[in-house]
Scaffold this motif. Structure first.
Motif, PDB file in Angstrom:
ATOM      1  N   GLU A   1      -6.891   3.914 -10.043  1.00 29.02           N
ATOM      2  CA  GLU A   1      -8.941   3.978 -10.336  1.00 29.02           C
ATOM      3  C   GLU A   1     -10.094   4.919 -11.187  1.00 29.02           C
ATOM      4  O   GLU A   1     -10.890   4.185 -10.419  1.00 29.02           O
ATOM      5  CB  GLU A   1      -8.780   4.617  -8.697  1.00 29.02           C
ATOM      6  CG  GLU A   1      -7.911   3.270  -7.983  1.00 29.02           C
ATOM      7  CD  GLU A   1      -8.058   3.766  -6.199  1.00 29.02           C
ATOM      8  OE1 GLU A   1      -7.972   4.639  -6.629  1.00 29.02           O
ATOM      9  OE2 GLU A   1      -7.503   3.327  -6.156  1.00 29.02           O
TER      10      GLU A   1
ATOM     11  N   GLU B   1      -8.517   2.301 -16.056  1.00 33.25           N
ATOM     12  CA  GLU B   1      -8.159   1.301 -15.059  1.00 33.25           C
ATOM     13  C   GLU B   1      -6.892   0.253 -16.337  1.00 33.25           C
ATOM     14  O   GLU B   1      -6.388  -0.306 -15.503  1.00 33.25           O
ATOM     15  CB  GLU B   1      -9.700   0.467 -15.142  1.00 33.25           C
ATOM     16  CG  GLU B   1     -10.575   1.425 -14.253  1.00 33.25           C
ATOM     17  CD  GLU B   1     -11.708   0.426 -13.859  1.00 33.25           C
ATOM     18  OE1 GLU B   1     -11.578  -0.442 -15.225  1.00 33.25           O
ATOM     19  OE2 GLU B   1     -12.366   0.598 -12.711  1.00 33.25           O
ATOM     20  N   GLU B   2      -7.454  -0.014 -17.149  1.00 28.92           N
ATOM     21  CA  GLU B   2      -6.208  -0.332 -17.746  1.00 28.92           C
ATOM     22  C   GLU B   2      -5.359   0.076 -18.511  1.00 28.92           C
ATOM     23  O   GLU B   2      -5.111  -0.171 -19.814  1.00 28.92           O
ATOM     24  CB  GLU B   2      -7.089  -1.890 -18.175  1.00 28.92           C
ATOM     25  CG  GLU B   2      -7.377  -2.556 -16.965  1.00 28.92           C
ATOM     26  CD  GLU B   2      -7.485  -4.275 -18.561  1.00 28.92           C
ATOM     27  OE1 GLU B   2      -7.242  -4.267 -19.033  1.00 28.92           O
ATOM     28  OE2 GLU B   2      -8.642  -4.418 -17.716  1.00 28.92           O
TER      29      GLU B   2
ATOM     30  N   HIS C   1      -1.879  -3.415  -3.833  1.00 27.18           N
ATOM     31  CA  HIS C   1      -2.618  -2.304  -5.375  1.00 27.18           C
ATOM     32  C   HIS C   1      -2.253  -3.197  -6.818  1.00 27.18           C
ATOM     33  O   HIS C   1      -3.308  -3.832  -7.492  1.00 27.18           O
ATOM     34  CB  HIS C   1      -2.501  -0.881  -5.250  1.00 27.18           C
ATOM     35  CG  HIS C   1      -2.573  -0.484  -6.641  1.00 27.18           C
ATOM     36  ND1 HIS C   1      -3.714   0.436  -6.291  1.00 27.18           N
ATOM     37  CD2 HIS C   1      -2.558   0.160  -7.751  1.00 27.18           C
ATOM     38  CE1 HIS C   1      -4.141   0.484  -7.775  1.00 27.18           C
ATOM     39  NE2 HIS C   1      -2.861   0.337  -8.640  1.00 27.18           N
TER      40      HIS C   1
ATOM     41  N   LYS D   1      -4.981  -5.268  -8.506  1.00 31.93           N
ATOM     42  CA  LYS D   1      -5.143  -5.402 -10.396  1.00 31.93           C
ATOM     43  C   LYS D   1      -5.098  -6.412 -10.934  1.00 31.93           C
ATOM     44  O   LYS D   1      -5.461  -6.998 -12.234  1.00 31.93           O
ATOM     45  CB  LYS D   1      -4.424  -4.162 -10.718  1.00 31.93           C
ATOM     46  CG  LYS D   1      -4.123  -2.350 -10.113  1.00 31.93           C
ATOM     47  CD  LYS D   1      -5.809  -2.570 -11.035  1.00 31.93           C
ATOM     48  CE  LYS D   1      -6.394  -0.504 -11.802  1.00 31.93           C
ATOM     49  NZ  LYS D   1      -6.802  -0.840 -11.987  1.00 31.93           N
TER      50      LYS D   1
ATOM     51  N   MET E   1       2.074  -4.596 -15.191  1.00 27.29           N
ATOM     52  CA  MET E   1       1.646  -4.961 -13.919  1.00 27.29           C
ATOM     53  C   MET E   1       2.170  -6.087 -13.820  1.00 27.29           C
ATOM     54  O   MET E   1       3.095  -6.615 -12.466  1.00 27.29           O
ATOM     55  CB  MET E   1      -0.148  -5.416 -13.773  1.00 27.29           C
ATOM     56  CG  MET E   1      -0.872  -4.128 -14.308  1.00 27.29           C
ATOM     57  SD  MET E   1      -0.309  -2.856 -12.939  1.00 27.29           S
ATOM     58  CE  MET E   1      -0.460  -3.215 -10.759  1.00 27.29           C
TER      59      MET E   1
END
Length: 99
Positions: free
Chosen positions: A27, A32-33, A62, A66, A83
């Motif tokens: 977060e 973030e990535e 979560h 994302k 992801m």
């Protein structure tokens, strides 16, 4: 020797703390990535499988949040891949564990 350094039972007691820290890290604006955090998330889910149990819902929320964000503006293909693999592993572990 092919034997895992740690067994699931040894690490299971730390899973809540581990996932909470991982989610917090993902977060942060600069992370973030972060593909390494995404890979870690994927490996944790794959390693524990159905033993994640009650945490599956939190992990799925979560992971899906994302995915929803990156689908709007994909920028890091490795992060995206990890992801998607994480969500797939969560679905697989849910089916195996009848969660």
């Amino acid at each position: 020797s092919g034997k895992a350094r740690f067994q699931e039972e040894e690490l299971l007691q730390f899973i809540q703390t581990l996932l909470t820290s991982l989610f917090h890290g993902m977060e942060q604006p600069e992370s973030e990535e972060n593909e390494y955090l995404a890979k870690c998330f994927m490996r944790i889910v794959s390693f524990f499988g159905p033993k994640i149990g009650a945490l599956t819902t939190e992990c799925m929320k979560h992971g899906c949040a994302k995915l929803e964000r990156i689908c709007r503006n994909p920028t890091n293909s490795n992060f995206n891949h990890y992801m998607f693999e994480t969500v797939a592993a969560l679905i697989k572990s849910s089916v195996e564990g009848n969660l």
